[in-house]
Design a protein around this motif. Sequence first.
Motif, short mmCIF file in Angstrom:
data_model
loop_
_atom_site.label_atom_id
_atom_site.label_comp_id
_atom_site.label_asym_id
_atom_site.label_seq_id
_atom_site.Cartn_x
_atom_site.Cartn_y
_atom_site.Cartn_z
N ALA A 162 0.78 -0.92 -0.04
CA ALA A 162 -0.26 0.11 -0.01
C ALA A 162 1.27 1.56 0.04
CB ALA A 162 -0.61 0.31 1.04
N ASP A 163 2.17 1.37 0.56
CA ASP A 163 2.88 2.42 0.79
C ASP A 163 3.09 2.94 -0.77
OD1 ASP A 163 4.74 0.12 0.50
OD2 ASP A 163 5.74 0.71 2.52
N SER A 164 3.73 1.95 -1.55
CA SER A 164 4.08 2.24 -2.97
C SER A 164 3.40 2.46 -4.23
CB SER A 164 5.26 1.37 -3.20
OG SER A 164 4.28 0.19 -3.29
N ARG A 165 1.17 2.77 -3.02
CA ARG A 165 0.39 2.93 -4.30
C ARG A 165 0.38 4.29 -4.64
NH1 ARG A 165 -3.57 -1.46 -1.61
NH2 ARG A 165 -2.00 -3.52 -2.12
N PRO A 166 0.54 4.22 -6.09
CA PRO A 166 0.41 5.89 -5.90
C PRO A 166 -1.55 6.41 -6.53
CG PRO A 166 0.88 5.38 -8.13
CD PRO A 166 1.06 3.62 -7.22
N ARG A 167 -0.98 8.37 -5.98
CA ARG A 167 -2.59 8.84 -6.01
C ARG A 167 -2.54 8.75 -7.47
NH1 ARG A 167 -5.04 14.24 -5.44
NH2 ARG A 167 -6.79 13.79 -4.95
N ILE A 168 -3.81 8.04 -8.39
CA ILE A 168 -3.66 8.59 -9.41
C ILE A 168 -5.58 9.09 -10.28
CG2 ILE A 168 -4.21 7.00 -11.61
CD1 ILE A 168 -3.07 4.14 -10.34
N LEU A 169 -4.60 10.38 -11.13
CA LEU A 169 -6.58 10.28 -12.35
C LEU A 169 -5.77 9.70 -13.47
CD1 LEU A 169 -8.52 12.41 -12.79
CD2 LEU A 169 -6.58 13.53 -13.80
N LEU A 170 -7.31 9.13 -13.41
CA LEU A 170 -7.78 7.98 -14.83
C LEU A 170 -8.32 9.20 -15.70
CD1 LEU A 170 -6.89 5.93 -16.25
CD2 LEU A 170 -9.16 4.76 -14.77
N LEU A 171 -8.24 9.54 -16.64
CA LEU A 171 -8.74 9.83 -17.83
C LEU A 171 -9.62 8.91 -18.73
CD1 LEU A 171 -6.89 13.12 -18.80
CD2 LEU A 171 -8.25 12.61 -16.65
N GLY A 172 -10.48 8.96 -19.13
CA GLY A 172 -10.80 7.92 -19.84
C GLY A 172 -11.77 6.61 -19.15
N ALA A 173 -11.75 6.64 -18.14
CA ALA A 173 -12.11 5.50 -17.28
C ALA A 173 -14.00 5.00 -17.70
CB ALA A 173 -12.18 5.99 -15.33
N PHE A 177 -1.98 14.97 -7.61
CA PHE A 177 -1.79 13.13 -8.55
C PHE A 177 -0.74 12.60 -8.40
CE2 PHE A 177 -6.18 14.10 -9.53
CZ PHE A 177 -7.12 13.52 -8.89
N ASP A 178 -0.38 11.70 -7.86
CA ASP A 178 1.25 11.19 -8.71
C ASP A 178 1.23 10.19 -9.66
OD1 ASP A 178 2.81 11.24 -5.79
OD2 ASP A 178 1.29 9.78 -5.59
N ALA A 199 -7.22 21.29 -16.72
CA ALA A 199 -6.03 21.50 -16.27
C ALA A 199 -5.92 21.20 -14.64
CB ALA A 199 -5.64 23.27 -16.48
N ALA A 200 -7.42 22.12 -14.06
CA ALA A 200 -7.09 22.44 -12.45
C ALA A 200 -7.14 20.40 -12.15
CB ALA A 200 -8.47 22.82 -12.14
N LEU A 201 -8.16 20.09 -12.35
CA LEU A 201 -7.98 18.13 -12.16
C LEU A 201 -7.04 17.56 -12.49
CD1 LEU A 201 -10.50 16.27 -11.27
CD2 LEU A 201 -10.73 15.93 -13.93
N LEU A 219 0.61 18.59 -20.45
CA LEU A 219 1.48 18.62 -19.88
C LEU A 219 1.67 20.95 -19.52
CD1 LEU A 219 3.20 17.18 -22.92
CD2 LEU A 219 3.29 16.38 -20.27
N ASP A 220 1.12 21.24 -19.50
CA ASP A 220 1.47 22.52 -19.51
C ASP A 220 1.02 22.90 -18.10
OD1 ASP A 220 2.38 23.99 -21.38
OD2 ASP A 220 0.17 24.27 -21.91
N ALA A 221 -0.18 21.79 -17.66
CA ALA A 221 -0.74 22.14 -16.36
C ALA A 221 0.54 21.18 -14.71
CB ALA A 221 -1.92 20.59 -16.14
N LEU A 222 0.78 20.04 -15.21
CA LEU A 222 1.81 19.49 -14.85
C LEU A 222 3.69 19.60 -14.89
CD1 LEU A 222 0.68 15.64 -16.02
CD2 LEU A 222 0.14 17.10 -14.33
N ARG A 223 3.71 20.82 -15.65
CA ARG A 223 5.17 21.58 -15.25
C ARG A 223 5.48 21.88 -14.13
NH1 ARG A 223 4.86 24.44 -20.31
NH2 ARG A 223 5.12 22.20 -21.16
N GLY A 224 6.42 21.01 -13.28
CA GLY A 224 7.12 21.51 -12.42
C GLY A 224 6.17 20.99 -11.23
N SER A 225 5.80 20.03 -11.72
CA SER A 225 4.66 18.96 -10.48
C SER A 225 5.73 18.03 -10.23
CB SER A 225 3.24 19.21 -10.55
OG SER A 225 3.08 17.77 -11.43
N ALA A 226 6.09 16.77 -9.10
CA ALA A 226 5.98 15.70 -9.55
C ALA A 226 5.33 14.70 -10.06
CB ALA A 226 6.47 15.45 -7.75
N ALA A 227 4.19 15.11 -10.83
CA ALA A 227 2.97 14.25 -11.34
C ALA A 227 3.90 13.65 -12.80
CB ALA A 227 1.49 14.52 -11.59
#
Length: 294
Positions: free
Chosen positions: A18-29, A78-79, A71-73, A112-120
């Motif tokens: 569990a401690d290696s499970r990332p937080r995920i945004l799944l587009l197209g679920a 998320f990881d 972009a906001a979402l 890519l614009d939204a995630l730039r500079g983040s760790a995601a």
Amino acid sequence: MNRYGRPDGWEAPREPPADSRPRILLLGASGFVGGGLWHRWAPRHAVVGTYATRPAPGLVRLDLRDEARLAALAADGFDLVVHAAGLVPLEAAEADPALAHRLNVRPVEVLLDALRGSAAKLVLLSSDNVFDGTRPRYTEADPRSPVNVYGRTKVAAEDLLLAEGGHLIVRIPLVFGRGPWANTFLSRLAAPTTPARTDLVCAPVYLPSIAPALARLWHHTGVVHYGGADVVTRFELMSRVQQALDLPTRVVPTQGTAAGSGCRRPPRLVLRSTRHRLLGPTLDSALAHLAATF
Ligand SMILES: NC(=O)c1ccc[n+]([C@@H]2O[C@H](COP(=O)([O-])OP(=O)(O)OC[C@H]3O[C@@H](n4cnc5c(N)ncnc54)[C@H](OP(=O)(O)O)[C@@H]3O)[C@@H](O)[C@H]2O)c1
């Protein structure tokens, strides 16, 4: 014997701790592939899944063309942002290249614009249709040369990620299996007759195997391939599925011109990897699992 009482039926591998499970945004679920990922991840991960027109329990609505909301979402801590949304039917993309670009390429720029500079990390599901199908097999090092609009949009989306660096492109082949809600694959076998091409060769991959495979691949960056173990024609695949599930359809062999599609398809698409040793399950074991869980 596995838990389905079959000697060789595919079994899903164990999840990472569990401690290696990332937080995920799944587009197209809500889609066929995204649904398979959602089904596997929702009980195990903190995952937000999206739909556009086909609501499903637990999913949030998002239109990829609503760029501010996308972009906001994506920037919501998320990881991983796993991108399985877009215009997928090849004929639909061929009929409307502008829409295909709007849904398959532009959202990647926004992400890519939204995630730039983040760790995601962005994980883009791409396709074997980036290749022209003239080589016996394709590894990550092979040059791309799409022959249809869908393939060209995939190449354009891939290029955006490659230029940015640090993200991941996972190319997958034709997917077969039963989706939790979008049964794109099995619905082809619902009619009294099912035309299937004898002149298209593929190495299809079993839907339930994709989520655990991604979990073993998402530490990569750049391009990775995830291919199926067996190489078959579309006709062989559909016939094997029809037999395994004892479906009351007749699979009818067809060839290019008779198939009546206005869209060029690569004749032979076999994905192989030089970056990892992961392959999808064999057709025998996948079909044993599909029949046992049908
Ligand atoms: N299926 C395959 O054999 C295969 C093979 C290789 C690669 N892939 C790749 O895998 C990914 C998923 O494919 P799939 O077969 O699952 O396709 P699919 O069943 O058609 O699902 C497409 C997903 O995209 C969403 N979507 C479509 N238009 C949208 C919009 N305007 N805004 C937001 N979301 C939108 C759909 O939402 P709604 O359904 O709610 O409208 C659905 O969730 C794609 O990237 C595809 O290129 C698939």
